[in-house]
Design an enzyme around this catalytic site. Structure first.
Site, PDB file in Angstrom:
ATOM      1  N   SER A 225       0.829  -1.198   0.000  1.00  0.00           N
ATOM      2  CA  SER A 225       0.000   0.000   0.000  1.00  0.00           C
ATOM      3  C   SER A 225       0.865   1.251   0.000  1.00  0.00           C
ATOM      4  O   SER A 225       1.990   1.248   0.532  1.00  0.00           O
ATOM      5  CB  SER A 225      -0.902   0.020   1.237  1.00  0.00           C
ATOM      6  OG  SER A 225      -1.624   1.233   1.329  1.00  0.00           O
TER       7      SER A 225
ATOM      8  N   TYR B 240      -2.719   0.255  10.514  1.00  0.00           N
ATOM      9  CA  TYR B 240      -2.857  -0.313   9.171  1.00  0.00           C
ATOM     10  C   TYR B 240      -1.615  -0.001   8.343  1.00  0.00           C
ATOM     11  O   TYR B 240      -1.029  -0.891   7.711  1.00  0.00           O
ATOM     12  CB  TYR B 240      -4.104   0.246   8.466  1.00  0.00           C
ATOM     13  CG  TYR B 240      -4.173  -0.156   7.010  1.00  0.00           C
ATOM     14  CD1 TYR B 240      -4.629  -1.422   6.654  1.00  0.00           C
ATOM     15  CD2 TYR B 240      -3.761   0.710   5.998  1.00  0.00           C
ATOM     16  CE1 TYR B 240      -4.669  -1.811   5.323  1.00  0.00           C
ATOM     17  CE2 TYR B 240      -3.793   0.328   4.671  1.00  0.00           C
ATOM     18  CZ  TYR B 240      -4.249  -0.937   4.332  1.00  0.00           C
ATOM     19  OH  TYR B 240      -4.275  -1.336   3.025  1.00  0.00           O
TER      20      TYR B 240
END
Length: 226
Positions: free
Chosen positions: A136, A148
């Site tokens: 990501s 995250y």
């Protein structure tokens, strides 16, 4: 020759789009996720001769072992695996975070991915195969209080080490690193984001390179709106 690809988190979003794109490119698919009904619908769409549903929670090593065994029994080989399953939580203060939400996300994004890699590697070693991991943009920037993002830092770091290992026997490892993607991952639509099909195209691009080419990372960002 049949080429077999396993995808985790395959029931929707990036995983389902990647399954469709890989099937169009000629791959045979093992589709793993918790949602058996969605997997079966996707298998029906792709064709039961080209895909199989592997209902499993990636955080369970036993469930993944059962899924891998079923895939091996059905297709007899594994040429690539895409560890795509993952979870996010609303970003917020680390000081006030829900510990159980953190644990659930870490188990999916790190432990589940590690289990997939560990079970896939012996089969990929046989075929000089390809491991893909969903990273990501969140691993490249600071996001206040974001665990995250930290899980994706782990994915990127582990991928570099995994590439070094796999290179020794002719295997390849690729991190697929998107920015904002408009998928069911979010509670609300993200109209300015990438589409799942954009990420799927990157997955197929990496998979379809000739054996002499190793794509270490594909980094995709939406074009900023005017």
């Amino acid at each position: 020759m049949t080429r077999v690809l396993l995808i985790t988190g395959a029931s929707s979003g990036i995983g389902a789009a990647s399954a469709r794109a890989a099937a169009e490119a000629g791959w045979t698919l093992g589709l793993m996720a918790r949602s058996e009904d969605k997997l079966e619908a996707l298998v029906d769409e792709i064709g039961g001769d080209r895909a199989m549903a592997l209902p499993a929670d990636v955080t369970s090593a036993d469930a993944q072992r059962t899924a891998f065994a079923a895939l091996s029994e059905r297709f007899g080989r594994l040429d690539a695996a895409f560890a795509n399953a993952g979870l996010g939580i609303s970003s917020g203060s680390a000081e006030e975070a829900d510990l159980e939400a953190w644990r659930t996300m870490i188990e999916a994004n790190i432990w589940g991915l590690l289990v997939t890699v560990r079970l896939a590697l012996p089969e990929l070693h046989k075929t000089k195969g390809h491991m893909l991991l969903t990273g990501s943009r969140a691993a490249r920037t600071e996001i206040s209080g974001s665990v995250y993002g930290a899980t994706k830092h782990f994915v990127h770091g582990f991928a570099a080490n995994l590439l070094a290992e796999m290179r020794g026997w002719g295997g390849r490892c690729t991190v697929i690193s998107p920015g904002l993607v408009d998928t069911p991952f979010f509670d609300q639509p993200k109209p300015g984001g990438l589409r799942a099909e954009d990420i799927a195209a990157a997955v197929v691009y990496a998979l379809e390179q000739p054996p002499r080419v190793a794509v270490g990372e594909v980094y995709l960002m939406p074009v900023p709106s005017a």
